[in-house]
Design an enzyme around this catalytic site. Structure first.
Site, PDB file in Angstrom:
ATOM      1  N   HIS A   1       0.838  -1.193   0.000  1.00  0.00           N
ATOM      2  CA  HIS A   1       0.000   0.000   0.000  1.00  0.00           C
ATOM      3  C   HIS A   1       0.880   1.252   0.000  1.00  0.00           C
ATOM      4  O   HIS A   1       2.083   1.174   0.200  1.00  0.00           O
ATOM      5  CB  HIS A   1      -0.872   0.032   1.268  1.00  0.00           C
TER       6      HIS A   1
ATOM      7  N   GLU B   1       3.020  -0.530   4.103  1.00  0.00           N
ATOM      8  CA  GLU B   1       2.793   0.843   3.637  1.00  0.00           C
ATOM      9  C   GLU B   1       4.155   1.391   3.246  1.00  0.00           C
ATOM     10  O   GLU B   1       5.051   1.522   4.081  1.00  0.00           O
ATOM     11  CB  GLU B   1       2.174   1.685   4.755  1.00  0.00           C
TER      12      GLU B   1
END
Length: 268
Positions: A76, A166
Site C-alpha cells: 500500500h 505501507e
C-alpha cells in the site's frame, strides 16, 4: 502527485469499491468463537459469499484456495510502516482510543514486520509522513480498526501469514522517485521472503505412507492451527524455542512430538 490527488483517489475499483474492505468478515466470527471455544483456524465462509464480494476479491480468494500459501504481503501507499494483524479491533470503538488486537501469533507477526522494517532504508526509523511508529511497525487495530481487510482474512481462512506494507508517503510517486523507492525496498522484500524458512515443516502420512490432506497441526500454547495440503505437506512459522506439536485427522489416532526450533532453517 499528492498536490493533485486526494487521499482516496485510486482506492476503489471500477465500481468504486475499496477491495481491501471487501473480504468476508471472519474476525467477528473468530471473536465469538474465542468466547465459546469454537474453531481457531480455517473459519467457514458465510452463505452466498461469492455474491457479496467484487470479481477481483473473488478471484484472489479462489487463488488462495488453490495454493497452500504460507507467507505473503500486500503493498500500500500513504504511510511508511509494516502493519500486522489483526486490523479489526475486538472492542467497540471508543472515540479517540484505538485498542491493540493481537493474534495468537502476535510475536511472530511482530518479528515479520520488524524483519521488513529494519531491512528497509528508513522505515525502521519510525518518523515518516508526519507519523511516528516505534521500530516502523504497528498492529493494524492499534493504528485504526478496519473490517474485511485482506491480511486478517488470510490468517483466518488459510495457512498464510500476511502483513500490510505501507511503502510511501506519496500514493502516486513520480517516475523520478521510483529508483530510490526500489533501492529502499529491495533488500527488505528479500529478507521478508526468507522468513518463510523459519519454524517447522513436514509431511503427515497414514500407516501405509499415504498422505493425509487437511490434517490439523496444532502447537501447544498457540491457539491457531494449520492444515496439511493435498500431498500431506505442512509448514508452520515459529520463533526459536521448544514446542509440543500434534498432528490429528478424523479417523486416525493423533501423533505428538516435541520439537526445538533454531534460528536458521525450518526443522523437518
Amino acid at each position: 502527485g499528492p498536490e493533485l490527488n486526494g487521499y482516496l483517489v485510486g482506492r476503489g475499483n471500477a465500481r468504486e469499491i475499496d477491495l481491501n474492505r471487501n473480504f468476508p468478515d471472519l474476525n467477528a466470527l473468530l471473536y465469538y468463537y474465542e468466547k465459546n471455544n469454537g474453531r481457531n483456524h480455517h473459519l467457514p465462509l458465510p452463505d452466498n459469499w461469492e455474491l457479496q464480494v467484487e470479481p477481483e476479491t473473488l478471484a484472489v480468494i479462489k487463488w488462495m484456495q488453490n495454493y497452500n500459501f504460507i507467507l505473503s504481503a500486500n503493498l500500500h501507499g500513504g504511510a511508511v510502516v509494516a502493519n500486522y494483524p489483526f486490523d479489526k479491533s475486538r472492542d467497540p470503538r471508543i472515540r479517540g482510543r484505538n485498542t491493540y488486537a493481537a493474534t495468537p501469533d502476535d510475536k511472530i507477526f511482530r518479528q515479520l514486520a520488524r524483519t521488513y522494517s529494519y531491512a528497509h532504508s528508513w522505515m525502521h526509523k519510525g518518523w515518516n509522513c508526519g507519523d511516528f511508529f516505534n521500530e516502523g511497525i504497528t498492529n493494524g487495530a492499534s493504528w485504526y480498526s478496519l473490517s474485511k481487510g485482506m491480511q486478517d482474512f488470510n490468517y483466518l481462512y488459510t495457512n498464510c501469514f500476511e502483513i500490510t506494507l505501507e511503502l510511501s508517503c506519496d500514493k502516486f510517486p513520480s517516475e523520478s522517485a521510483l529508483p530510490r523507492e526500489w533501492l529502499a525496498n529491495r533488500e527488505a522484500l528479500v529478507s521478508y521472503l526468507e522468513q518463510v524458512h523459519h519454524g517447522i515443516k513436514g509431511m503427515v502420512y497414514d500407516e501405509n505412507n499415504n498422505p493425509i490432506s487437511k490434517a490439523e497441526i496444532s502447537v501447544a500454547g498457540i491457539s491457531h492451527d494449520m492444515t496439511t495440503g493435498v500431498d500431506g505437506d505442512y509448514f508452520r512459522l515459529l520463533l526459536p524455542g521448544t514446542y509440543t506439536v500434534k498432528a490429528s485427522a478424523p479417523g486416525y489416532l493423533p501423533s505428538s512430538n516435541t520439537v526445538t526450533v533454531g534460528p536458521a532453517e525450518a526443522i523437518q
